[in-house]
Design an enzyme around this catalytic site. Structure first.
Site, PDB file in Angstrom:
ATOM      1  CB  SER A 163      -0.782   0.044   1.303  1.00 11.51           C
ATOM      2  OG  SER A 163      -1.810   1.091   1.122  1.00 11.51           O
ATOM      3  CE1 TYR A 193      -0.546   4.826  -6.012  1.00 15.00           C
ATOM      4  CE2 TYR A 193      -0.067   6.516  -4.271  1.00 15.00           C
ATOM      5  CZ  TYR A 193       0.167   5.024  -4.983  1.00 15.00           C
ATOM      6  OH  TYR A 193       1.203   4.420  -4.917  1.00 15.00           O
ATOM      7  CE  LYS A 197      -1.539   1.410  -3.759  1.00 14.98           C
ATOM      8  NZ  LYS A 197      -0.545   0.284  -4.070  1.00 14.98           N
TER       9      LYS A 197
END
Length: 314
Positions: A163, A193, A197
């Site tokens: 992550s 993005y 994550k």
């Protein structure tokens, strides 16, 4: 955040990796950056490593480089995380060759690509690649992971989910933005993005909750701020600024290698790790059971059609 960007000196290193003879590993995104460095370290400790890569030519170059560095042959697993049919084909191919999988490093991914980029199946490129593709891969490999746990001396198989610290910048998961549409188009590449994550950490926790009792150890991690080519979609000015603050690729690979191999992380199911090989704490929202259940159910619904298609025998 300062502590994660400028961590204390590592107390664990590649030389501390135990002998991995007999262990079968898949590293996604294994042809460059953190994936290639991770593969190098695993090969040098006698693991059998498959590089999950989209581009066979670039993968072959990486395999040749790794052979020069380690004397060991990595194996190509042709895999495009942005194409659910490709994910299924890759797993079918892997299952023909290996009855067990001991370590799965979900390392591959894309970062801040243009909002116009979508996966072959119409999902946001970042969420579709970083989260949905890896979910489908992991789900299909559960029988091999369970077999890997059964053939490991510690009774564990490990799933390492890469992550980022930026997951804390996501307010949660906007399910209306996961497929292409007007809601998604209003979000920035950075927001998309960060959301991906965040999704990595949520799914890591949910996998840990659902399958930990089978000996499958699921962890998520922030590798550090590392100078790789994943930021290639940023402007050259932004890349130069960020890279000035970045650490080396070998440093960046340390935490996922620690997750994947160290005896002291065999009981780290559900944990979040930070540079360089330390336990940390993710955003508390990622641990919400209702969020985990909702995301898992959504993922299941997205893969069901491809998953239920008959495999094509070659």
């Amino acid at each position: 955040v300062i502590d994660q960007n400028f961590p204390p000196k590592a107390t664990w290193g590649v030389n501390d990796i135990p002998d991995l003879s007999g262990k079968v590993v898949i590293v996604t995104g294994g042809n460059s950056g953190l994936g290639k460095e991770t593969a190098r370290a695993l090969l040098s400790h006698n693991a059998k490593v498959y590089l999950g890569c989209r581009d066979a030519g670039r993968a072959q170059e990486a395999i040749e480089d790794l052979k020069k560095d380690t004397g060991k042959d990595a194996h190509l697993l042709q895999l495009d995380l942005a194409d659910l049919h490709s994910v299924k084909s890759a797993v079918v191919e892997f299952q023909r060759q290996e009855p067990a999988l001991h370590i799965l490093v979900n390392n591959g991914g894309v970062m801040v690509c243009p909002v116009s980029f979508v996966t072959k199946d119409g999902y946001d490129m970042q969420f579709g690649t970083n989260v949905l593709g890896h979910f489908f891969l992991t789900k299909l490999l559960l029988p091999q992971l369970e077999a890997g746990a059964g053939t490991s001396s510690d009774g564990k198989a490990r799933v390492v989910n890469v992550s980022s610290q930026v997951h804390v910048l996501a307010p949660g998961i906007n399910f209306d933005a996961l497929r292409d549409g007007p809601v998604r188009r209003k979000m920035s590449p950075n927001d998309l993005y960060n959301q991906s994550k965040f999704g990595n950490v949520v799914l890591s926790h949910e996998l840990a909750r659902r399958y930990g009792d089978l000996g499958i150890v699921s962890t998520a991690l922030h590798p550090g701020t590392i100078k790789t080519n994943i930021g290639r979609h940023r402007s050259s000015l932004a890349r130069a600024f960020i890279h000035a603050l970045c650490h080396s690729i070998p440093e960046g690979a340390l935490t996922q290698l620690w997750c994947a191999t160290a005896p002291e992380t065999a009981d780290a199911n559900g944990k979040y790790l930070i540079p360089w090989g330390r336990f940390g704490e993710p955003d508390p929202k990622t641990k919400d059971t209702a969020t985990g259940q909702k995301l898992w159910d959504w993922m299941e619904s997205q893969i069901s059609e491809v998953n239920n298609e008959a495999s094509v025998s070659v």
